[in-house]
Each structure stands twice: as structure tokens, then as C-alpha cells.
Design a protein around this motif. Structure first.
Motif, mmCIF file in Angstrom:
data_model
loop_
_atom_site.group_PDB
_atom_site.id
_atom_site.type_symbol
_atom_site.label_atom_id
_atom_site.label_comp_id
_atom_site.label_asym_id
_atom_site.label_seq_id
_atom_site.Cartn_x
_atom_site.Cartn_y
_atom_site.Cartn_z
ATOM 1 N N ARG A 144 -0.200 -13.318 -17.198
ATOM 2 C CA ARG A 144 -1.352 -14.213 -17.134
ATOM 3 C C ARG A 144 -1.072 -15.267 -15.871
ATOM 4 O O ARG A 144 -2.034 -15.714 -15.247
ATOM 5 C CB ARG A 144 -1.650 -14.854 -18.465
ATOM 6 C CG ARG A 144 -2.462 -13.692 -19.088
ATOM 7 C CD ARG A 144 -2.775 -14.341 -20.564
ATOM 8 N NE ARG A 144 -3.189 -13.279 -21.622
ATOM 9 C CZ ARG A 144 -2.378 -12.823 -22.882
ATOM 10 N NH1 ARG A 144 -1.487 -13.320 -23.282
ATOM 11 N NH2 ARG A 144 -2.994 -11.807 -23.283
ATOM 12 N N ILE A 172 -4.656 -6.922 -11.168
ATOM 13 C CA ILE A 172 -4.927 -8.149 -10.258
ATOM 14 C C ILE A 172 -5.367 -7.734 -8.756
ATOM 15 O O ILE A 172 -4.727 -6.509 -8.550
ATOM 16 C CB ILE A 172 -3.687 -9.174 -10.064
ATOM 17 C CG1 ILE A 172 -4.012 -10.466 -9.164
ATOM 18 C CG2 ILE A 172 -2.423 -8.457 -9.428
ATOM 19 C CD1 ILE A 172 -2.991 -11.570 -9.433
ATOM 20 N N GLN A 214 -5.418 -10.428 -14.951
ATOM 21 C CA GLN A 214 -6.536 -10.316 -15.821
ATOM 22 C C GLN A 214 -6.276 -9.345 -16.867
ATOM 23 O O GLN A 214 -5.924 -8.030 -16.522
ATOM 24 C CB GLN A 214 -7.979 -10.080 -15.113
ATOM 25 C CG GLN A 214 -8.219 -11.173 -14.224
ATOM 26 C CD GLN A 214 -8.193 -12.652 -15.014
ATOM 27 O OE1 GLN A 214 -9.012 -12.999 -15.941
ATOM 28 N NE2 GLN A 214 -7.619 -13.639 -14.339
ATOM 29 N N GLU A 215 -6.471 -9.392 -18.225
ATOM 30 C CA GLU A 215 -6.537 -8.467 -19.260
ATOM 31 C C GLU A 215 -7.782 -7.604 -18.854
ATOM 32 O O GLU A 215 -8.837 -7.907 -19.010
ATOM 33 C CB GLU A 215 -6.528 -8.799 -20.577
ATOM 34 C CG GLU A 215 -6.406 -7.983 -21.625
ATOM 35 C CD GLU A 215 -6.251 -8.464 -22.916
ATOM 36 O OE1 GLU A 215 -6.634 -7.794 -24.089
ATOM 37 O OE2 GLU A 215 -5.693 -9.657 -23.230
ATOM 38 N N GLU A 216 -7.489 -6.326 -18.623
ATOM 39 C CA GLU A 216 -8.740 -5.158 -18.298
ATOM 40 C C GLU A 216 -8.931 -4.334 -19.607
ATOM 41 O O GLU A 216 -10.136 -3.686 -19.331
ATOM 42 C CB GLU A 216 -8.346 -4.630 -17.071
ATOM 43 C CG GLU A 216 -8.274 -5.429 -16.120
ATOM 44 C CD GLU A 216 -8.164 -4.748 -14.774
ATOM 45 O OE1 GLU A 216 -7.682 -3.474 -14.566
ATOM 46 O OE2 GLU A 216 -8.216 -5.426 -13.786
ATOM 47 N N GLU A 274 -7.164 -11.716 -5.279
ATOM 48 C CA GLU A 274 -6.850 -12.739 -6.421
ATOM 49 C C GLU A 274 -5.428 -12.975 -6.202
ATOM 50 O O GLU A 274 -5.040 -14.350 -6.287
ATOM 51 C CB GLU A 274 -6.860 -12.083 -7.807
ATOM 52 C CG GLU A 274 -8.419 -11.760 -8.178
ATOM 53 C CD GLU A 274 -8.740 -10.725 -9.345
ATOM 54 O OE1 GLU A 274 -9.813 -11.057 -9.867
ATOM 55 O OE2 GLU A 274 -7.815 -9.994 -9.527
#
Length: 185
Positions: A145, A173, A150-152, A177
Motif C-alpha cells: 500500500r 500497480i 491497490q487491493e484488487e 501509478e
């Protein structure tokens, strides 16, 4: 002008035959093994040496490779990272990282991941990096994080470790980003 393989805290380098003893020591820590993948059977000294010798001459194929992580201050081997699941067509790859317990919380993992992503995004033209993190591994989730992942998704009860099933958290990511957060200075 410096090497893209050298960061603020670590150097990524090929595995050398003489690294076998340190890797064997890492393998003796079941918790670190489990956090990185799973507990493996013990290896003999001869098998550990042979593994390191084979890794030292292994040619990377399809951008899949394993590298040693070395602390710059001490020239000490502190861990390893590897790429896998590479897809040039889709523009994505996965990776894994393991840092020996004695070297946790020193910034080695984040520095190593940034170096890897700079290479894979900036030199190999990948679009997205993915990592699977066990749901109980709060330190690794926080690291990802912090780096901008990002948590997908979450695969519930996906892996069997230490006598029970655990979730696998999928983190990702994109190159864009990453570039917005980690501009090379």
C-alpha cells in the motif's frame, strides 16, 4: 551515472554460488518461508550449494528471473526477489520478495521493489505489476500500500499454511501509478 540495480539501501544482483549458506539460513526460518511462499523440505548443504550454482548460471527466460538483494552499507545478502507470470501480450507480471528476519523493517524490501518496478516498467515496457500477499501478512500488505499498490481482490481460504486456510490478497500497480509516485530523481 549509476546502475539501475542500485537504490538507496540495496543492490539487486545475480545469485552467486557462495550465497548458498545465507540462503540455507533463510530457509531455516519457517515463518519467513511461509510468508514468502510455503515451508519447504530441508535441503542438505550439497543441495543448497547446487541450487545456488544453478541459479548463478540460469538464463532469464520471458523476463522471469531471481535476484539477490544485498544491503549497500554492509554488502550483506538480505533476501531475494523473483518475477513470474510474465505476459508480454497483456503487459503484466507478478513478483515475489523475501527478506531474512534479521533484516526486516530497514527499508530493504521497498527499495528492492522500486528498483524492480523501474526496470520492468521502464526497460521492459510492462504495464502492470501484481503481487499476491497472504491476508495475515500485515507488514507486506502495508509495504505494498505504501508503494502505491491497490487491493484488487481477495481469494478467500485460498492457501493452506500452518494448519489452516488463509486468504490471498491480490495487489496491483500500473506503470502510470508507479511513475506518479516514484519519479526517478
Amino acid at each position: 551515472m549509476g546502475s539501475i540495480w542500485v537504490g538507496e539501501r540495496v543492490r539487486l544482483r545475480g545469485i552467486e554460488p557462495e550465497d548458498w549458506e545465507e540462503f540455507r539460513r533463510f530457509d531455516e526460518d519457517s515463518e519467513v518461508q511461509r510468508d514468502a511462499d510455503m515451508v519447504q523440505l530441508p535441503r542438505s548443504d550439497a543441495a543448497s550449494l547446487r541450487w545456488a550454482e544453478e541459479e548463478s548460471v540460469r538464463k532469464a527466460e520471458n523476463d522471469q528471473f531471481q535476484l539477490a538483494i544485498e544491503a549497500l552499507e554492509t554488502d550483506t545478502l538480505v533476501g531475494a526477489l523473483s518475477t513470474n507470470g510474465t505476459s508480454r501480450r497483456a503487459g503484466r507480471f507478478s513478483y515475489g520478495i523475501a527478506i531474512g528476519r534479521d533484516f526486516h523493517r530497514r527499508g530493504y524490501a521497498s527499495d528492492a521493489v522500486v528498483l524492480l518496478l523501474r526496470f520492468m516498467f521502464g526497460e521492459r515496457r510492462y504495464h502492470k505489476a501484481e503481487a499476491g500477499v497472504y491476508g495475515y501478512n500485515e507488514a507486506s500488505l502495508a509495504l505494498h500500500r505504501h508503494l502505491g499498490f491497490q487491493e484488487e481482490g481477495r481469494l478467500r481460504d485460498h492457501e493452506f499454511l500452518d494448519g489452516g486456510f488463509v486468504d490471498l490478497v491480490l495487489m496491483g500497480i500500473t506503470a502510470k501509478e508507479f511513475g506518479e509516485r516514484h519519479i526517478r530523481r
